[in-house]
Design an enzyme around this catalytic site. Structure first.
Site, PDB file in Angstrom:
ATOM      1  N   ASP A   1       7.750   3.954   3.946  1.00  0.00           N
ATOM      2  CA  ASP A   1       6.977   4.967   3.333  1.00  0.00           C
ATOM      3  C   ASP A   1       8.020   5.907   2.686  1.00  0.00           C
ATOM      4  OD1 ASP A   1       4.733   4.060   4.176  1.00  0.00           O
ATOM      5  OD2 ASP A   1       4.574   5.363   5.846  1.00  0.00           O
TER       6      ASP A   1
ATOM      7  N   LYS B   1       0.840  12.252   3.637  1.00  0.00           N
ATOM      8  CA  LYS B   1       0.311  11.202   2.535  1.00  0.00           C
ATOM      9  C   LYS B   1      -1.106  10.498   3.182  1.00  0.00           C
ATOM     10  CE  LYS B   1       1.398   6.861   4.549  1.00  0.00           C
ATOM     11  NZ  LYS B   1       0.532   6.308   5.441  1.00  0.00           N
TER      12      LYS B   1
HETATM   13  O1  C5P Z   1       9.610   0.945   7.793  1.00  0.00           O
HETATM   14  P1  C5P Z   1       8.986   1.686   8.827  1.00  0.00           P
HETATM   15  O2  C5P Z   1      10.008   2.039   9.914  1.00  0.00           O
HETATM   16  O3  C5P Z   1       7.893   2.709   8.553  1.00  0.00           O
HETATM   17  O4  C5P Z   1       8.254   0.589   9.727  1.00  0.00           O
HETATM   18  C1  C5P Z   1       7.758   0.492  11.153  1.00  0.00           C
HETATM   19  C2  C5P Z   1       7.203  -0.675  11.563  1.00  0.00           C
HETATM   20  O5  C5P Z   1       5.853  -1.047  11.144  1.00  0.00           O
HETATM   21  C3  C5P Z   1       8.129  -1.996  11.319  1.00  0.00           C
HETATM   22  O6  C5P Z   1       8.917  -1.962  12.408  1.00  0.00           O
HETATM   23  C4  C5P Z   1       7.391  -3.071  11.202  1.00  0.00           C
HETATM   24  O7  C5P Z   1       6.840  -3.687  12.705  1.00  0.00           O
HETATM   25  C5  C5P Z   1       5.878  -2.665  10.739  1.00  0.00           C
HETATM   26  N1  C5P Z   1       5.759  -2.700   9.132  1.00  0.00           N
HETATM   27  C6  C5P Z   1       5.555  -3.939   8.646  1.00  0.00           C
HETATM   28  N2  C5P Z   1       5.429  -4.040   7.264  1.00  0.00           N
HETATM   29  C7  C5P Z   1       5.504  -2.929   6.314  1.00  0.00           C
HETATM   30  C8  C5P Z   1       5.871  -1.608   7.011  1.00  0.00           C
HETATM   31  C9  C5P Z   1       6.094  -1.729   8.265  1.00  0.00           C
HETATM   32  O8  C5P Z   1       5.263  -4.903   9.392  1.00  0.00           O
HETATM   33  N3  C5P Z   1       5.648  -3.291   5.126  1.00  0.00           N
END
Ligand code: C5P
Length: 302
Positions: A143, A17
């Site tokens: 995501d 993406k």
């Molecule tokens: O949800 P995901 O595991 O992909 O997110 C990885 C990191 O990115 C989270 O631990 C956080 O630190 C950051 N993040 C965030 N806000 C979001 C998505 C991700 O702060 N909306």
């Protein structure tokens, strides 16, 4: 996602993406950021094959030795989550051919996890609805739900609230993949919250209308400044793409990859050729790809 079902085994092609727009609206009490983002699938595919294992155990093999195939891998976490929640006693032998660059902001790991949920639901005949699979995915990564609403969507919340949108025509992209990667959490840590957030209304409308020129001129990513503060080459690389005068250029997600939106396939090919010698010096890779989520004929992005 394209899925080839052979009964007791199947293959699925998981797309990458790119974020055409990404704005941070605030910081939440759970540590995540509230955001609004416009995501499109990119026709660059990981290929995952699954064979049923009635013993209930999992085994993952990957062609990239630098990717962990242990229990921390999102593919295995997704498989175990589906197994536990459905009470299904079956397992799988999984093979991953990795083509989507890692730590690049292209969500390869998230797409693999979504593909795993779709594939195992089919293989085990657990019969979950797409929405149920997407909400299992949301437990594993922000995501992941997007990959249940391909090829384009407007995503809010921490990214897991997905509103599909119409992609009037495919976009021709040049991807610039630096030799360095960026960690998502590290980039989010550097974000400065905007006082007056961008709405993204113009680019969303332009994408739905197939107006490539406006899409290119309204590309936006609040995380780009944060990523540049960690790795200044991000901005230098974007400027290099902009020198070739595409409709626009930006970083995707939390980086490190950048992309140029081009007016047609010929322009994408020209820009890719023009930056290739410079990219080689930088040990960066250049790829031409279109938006979209289905490989032509299973050739899957080679
Ligand atoms: O949800 P995901 O595991 O992909 O997110 C990885 C990191 O990115 C989270 O631990 C956080 O630190 C950051 N993040 C965030 N806000 C979001 C998505 C991700 O702060 N909306």
């Amino acid at each position: 996602m394209k899925l080839l079902d052979r009964g007791s085994s199947l293959t699925i092609w998981a797309p990458a993406k790119a974020n055409l727009f990404l704005e941070i609206l605030g910081k939440r009490t759970d540590g995540y950021h509230e955001l609004a983002t416009l995501m499109v699938a990119v026709a660059l595919f990981d290929e995952l094959s699954f064979a049923d294992d009635p013993s209930g155990s999992f085994h993952l093999e990957c062609d990239r030795p630098d990717l962990s195939t242990g229990p921390d891998n999102l593919i295995l976490r997704a498989a175990r989550l589906l197994q536990t929640r459905t009470g299904c006693g079956r397992g799988a032998r999984i093979r991953l051919v990795k083509r989507i660059p890692m730590m690049a902001g292209l969500a390869g790991g998230s797409s693999d996890a979504a593909a795993t949920l779709i594939a195992l639901d089919r293989l085990w005949q657990t019969g979950l609805k797409a929405e149920e699979l997407a909400s299992l995915g949301a437990e594993l990564g922000s995501d992941i739900p997007f990959f249940f609403h391909l090829p384009a969507a407007w995503c809010t919340g921490r990214g897991e609230k997905v509103e599909p949108i119409r992609l009037a025509r495919p976009l021709d992209l040049v991807l610039l993949l630096p030799s360095f990667g960026l960690g998502t959490a590290a980039v989010y840590k550097q974000v400065r919250l905007p006082r007056d957030p961008e709405t993204g209304a113009d680019i969303r409308q332009a994408l739905e209308a197939g107006d490539v020129e406006t899409v290119g001129s309204r590309l936006f990513n609040r995380l780009e400044e944060a990523a540049t503060s960690i790795e200044p080459r991000v901005e230098e690389y974007r400027r290099r793409l902009e020198q070739e005068k595409p409709a626009g250029a930006r970083m995707s997600g939390s980086g490190s990859s950048l992309f140029a939106v081009c007016r047609d396939p010929e322009e994408a090919a020209r820009i890719a050729r023009a930056i290739e010698p410079w990219a080689k010096e930088q040990q960066a890779r250049v790829l031409v790809a279109r938006t979209g989520h289905l490989p032509d004929d299973g050739s899957a992005g080679d």
